[in-house]
Design a protein around this motif. Structure first.
Motif, mmCIF file in Angstrom:
data_model
loop_
_atom_site.group_PDB
_atom_site.id
_atom_site.type_symbol
_atom_site.label_atom_id
_atom_site.label_comp_id
_atom_site.label_asym_id
_atom_site.label_seq_id
_atom_site.Cartn_x
_atom_site.Cartn_y
_atom_site.Cartn_z
ATOM 1 N N LEU A 134 -13.804 -20.492 -47.666
ATOM 2 C CA LEU A 134 -14.018 -20.713 -49.040
ATOM 3 C C LEU A 134 -13.572 -21.946 -49.029
ATOM 4 N N MET A 135 -14.362 -22.275 -50.239
ATOM 5 C CA MET A 135 -14.029 -23.725 -51.376
ATOM 6 C C MET A 135 -13.121 -23.478 -52.759
ATOM 7 N N ASP A 136 -12.301 -24.790 -52.606
ATOM 8 C CA ASP A 136 -11.760 -24.926 -53.341
ATOM 9 C C ASP A 136 -12.389 -25.526 -54.925
ATOM 10 N N TYR A 137 -11.691 -25.003 -56.101
ATOM 11 C CA TYR A 137 -11.637 -26.435 -56.753
ATOM 12 C C TYR A 137 -11.058 -26.544 -57.663
ATOM 13 N N GLU A 138 -10.589 -27.641 -58.775
ATOM 14 C CA GLU A 138 -10.439 -28.300 -59.443
ATOM 15 C C GLU A 138 -10.228 -27.829 -60.952
ATOM 16 N N VAL A 139 -9.704 -26.860 -61.404
ATOM 17 C CA VAL A 139 -10.336 -26.678 -63.117
ATOM 18 C C VAL A 139 -9.578 -26.679 -63.766
ATOM 19 N N THR A 140 -9.631 -27.283 -65.301
ATOM 20 C CA THR A 140 -8.648 -27.642 -65.685
ATOM 21 C C THR A 140 -9.390 -26.924 -67.376
ATOM 22 N N LEU A 141 -8.249 -25.457 -67.951
ATOM 23 C CA LEU A 141 -8.365 -25.511 -69.188
ATOM 24 C C LEU A 141 -8.188 -26.536 -70.344
ATOM 25 N N ARG A 142 -8.610 -26.255 -71.537
ATOM 26 C CA ARG A 142 -7.460 -27.392 -72.526
ATOM 27 C C ARG A 142 -8.094 -26.835 -74.184
ATOM 28 N N GLY A 143 -6.976 -26.634 -74.485
ATOM 29 C CA GLY A 143 -6.885 -25.904 -75.786
ATOM 30 C C GLY A 143 -6.539 -26.568 -76.838
ATOM 31 N N HIS A 144 -6.785 -26.885 -78.177
ATOM 32 C CA HIS A 144 -6.682 -27.482 -79.192
ATOM 33 C C HIS A 144 -6.433 -26.265 -80.482
ATOM 34 N N MET A 145 -5.621 -26.254 -81.488
ATOM 35 C CA MET A 145 -5.208 -25.402 -81.971
ATOM 36 C C MET A 145 -5.262 -26.299 -84.002
ATOM 37 N N SER A 146 -5.611 -26.348 -85.056
ATOM 38 C CA SER A 146 -5.032 -27.058 -86.262
ATOM 39 C C SER A 146 -5.216 -25.423 -86.910
ATOM 40 N N PRO A 147 -5.159 -25.738 -88.764
ATOM 41 C CA PRO A 147 -5.245 -24.976 -89.690
ATOM 42 C C PRO A 147 -6.435 -24.863 -89.677
ATOM 43 N N GLU A 148 -7.224 -25.405 -89.732
ATOM 44 C CA GLU A 148 -8.510 -25.533 -89.548
ATOM 45 C C GLU A 148 -9.860 -25.070 -88.732
ATOM 46 N N ASP A 149 -9.958 -25.261 -87.159
ATOM 47 C CA ASP A 149 -9.759 -25.983 -86.243
ATOM 48 C C ASP A 149 -9.403 -24.613 -84.892
ATOM 49 N N TYR A 150 -10.496 -24.716 -83.641
ATOM 50 C CA TYR A 150 -9.419 -23.576 -82.623
ATOM 51 C C TYR A 150 -10.765 -24.546 -81.522
ATOM 52 N N GLU A 151 -10.465 -24.517 -80.349
ATOM 53 C CA GLU A 151 -11.746 -25.183 -79.794
ATOM 54 C C GLU A 151 -10.940 -25.616 -78.426
ATOM 55 N N ILE A 152 -11.562 -24.408 -77.047
ATOM 56 C CA ILE A 152 -10.947 -24.836 -76.217
ATOM 57 C C ILE A 152 -12.002 -25.531 -74.762
ATOM 58 N N THR A 153 -11.800 -26.222 -74.127
ATOM 59 C CA THR A 153 -13.089 -26.857 -73.041
ATOM 60 C C THR A 153 -12.300 -26.490 -71.469
ATOM 61 N N VAL A 154 -13.764 -25.954 -71.315
ATOM 62 C CA VAL A 154 -13.576 -25.917 -69.848
ATOM 63 C C VAL A 154 -14.062 -27.287 -68.534
ATOM 64 N N GLY A 155 -13.116 -27.245 -68.281
ATOM 65 C CA GLY A 155 -13.457 -28.782 -66.616
ATOM 66 C C GLY A 155 -13.271 -28.219 -65.867
ATOM 67 N N VAL A 156 -14.089 -28.775 -64.603
ATOM 68 C CA VAL A 156 -14.095 -28.571 -62.904
ATOM 69 C C VAL A 156 -14.714 -30.106 -62.086
ATOM 70 N N ARG A 157 -14.205 -30.027 -61.452
ATOM 71 C CA ARG A 157 -14.423 -31.129 -60.281
ATOM 72 C C ARG A 157 -14.941 -30.654 -59.414
ATOM 73 N N VAL A 158 -16.100 -31.087 -58.733
ATOM 74 C CA VAL A 158 -16.747 -30.382 -57.970
ATOM 75 C C VAL A 158 -17.122 -30.993 -56.265
ATOM 76 N N PRO A 159 -17.044 -31.083 -55.514
ATOM 77 C CA PRO A 159 -17.160 -32.324 -54.584
ATOM 78 C C PRO A 159 -18.703 -32.064 -54.245
ATOM 79 N N VAL A 160 -19.165 -33.197 -54.288
ATOM 80 C CA VAL A 160 -20.742 -32.211 -53.227
ATOM 81 C C VAL A 160 -20.770 -34.285 -52.345
#
Length: 283
Positions: A134-160
């Motif tokens: 097994l390899m483990d990777y650090e994942v981060t999800l960031r969400g933002h919501m306002s009356p005009e907008d919704y967005e989600i960002t997917v992030g991952v740290r990959v060791p190489v």
């Protein structure tokens, strides 16, 4: 009626049922709005989508914030925890929107922000022996919501692994290499698999990493890295080029840090791109 339209003279007097005053809801005279207020680093079990197994259980660290208008003294911190607990272990990319909607409604806010960071595990086979680990990777999800907008960002740290082209070109024997971290953050038109981002980063590195390597595997990864030297600049550009060609991705950042084996410092490079805007050269 939004929170900004509520009267600044509205007083949160003692609750009729409990007789306890709502101090957070009292007016504030300093007239300074707060961009983000909430809770940080609360741990909560979650289930996340797994491309191979369907789902996996993991433990996430959450940050949750809302904005606070200038005329309120404080926010209700306990409501953040209540919202997470009500979702139990069903928190995922798919549920981010509903959580942010609840945060805005129950905390009477215009802006809501949610961050979730967790270890994500992928089973890998060694390149020659096929030994699994097994390899483990650090994942981060960031969400933002306002009356005009919704967005989600997917992030991952990959060791190489990265191997220095300069060292290879000037040395008679070998070349120095090091472990590197690739940090990828993307926004897509639809669901983005963590595994796809991991594979993209690993394919563009000098070589990827494994939990278990037998001797034939170690020979393979050493020689493979030697045949694929990459400066930190090469690494981010090669990954960015792949993201440019992916119509699913609309925005990304790719950063790489080489933990140099012959220097007492790291080498770093980053590219950030909104693909809805033209490249600087018009391409």
């Amino acid at each position: 009626m939004t929170v900004y339209e509520r009267s600044v003279t509205e007083q949160h007097l003692p609750d009729c049922a409990s007789g306890i005053q709502d101090t957070q809801g009292l007016p504030d005279q300093r007239r300074l709005p707060i961009n983000k207020v909430g809770i940080k680093d609360i741990r909560h079990p979650v289930r996340v989508k797994d491309r191979t197994q369907g789902e996996q259980h993991t433990l996430a660290h959450f940050n949750a914030y809302v904005d606070l208008p200038q005329h309120f003294k404080g926010t209700h911190m306990s409501r953040f925890v209540e919202i997470l607990n009500e979702h139990e272990r069903e928190i995922s990319v798919m549920s981010f929107r509903s959580i942010l909607e609840e945060m805005r409604a129950r905390l009477e806010a215009e802006q809501a922000h949610l961050e979730m960071t967790f270890p994500y595990f992928i089973m890998k086979q060694a390149p020659v022996s096929g030994a699994e680990s097994l390899m483990d990777y650090e994942v981060t999800l960031r969400g933002h919501m306002s009356p005009e907008d919704y967005e989600i960002t997917v992030g991952v740290r990959v060791p190489v692994t990265s191997l220095c082209p300069c060292s290879k070109s000037i040395s008679e024997y070998g070349a120095h290499n090091q472990r590197s971290h690739v940090d990828l953050q993307v926004r897509g038109r639809d669901f983005v698999w963590v595994e796809d981002l991991v594979e993209l980063a690993e394919e563009q590195a000098s070589c990827d990493l494994y939990g278990v390597l037998k001797r034939p595997d170690e020979k393979y990864v050493t020689e493979h890295a030697y045949e694929n030297p990459k400066f930190v600049e090469d690494l981010v550009r090669d990954i960015a080029r792949q993201l440019e060609d992916d119509d699913q991705i609309i925005w990304y950042t790719v950063g790489a840090e080489n933990f140099e084996s012959i220097h007492n410092h790291s080498a770093y490079a980053q590219i950030e791109r909104d693909k809805r805007e033209p490249l600087p050269d018009g391409g």
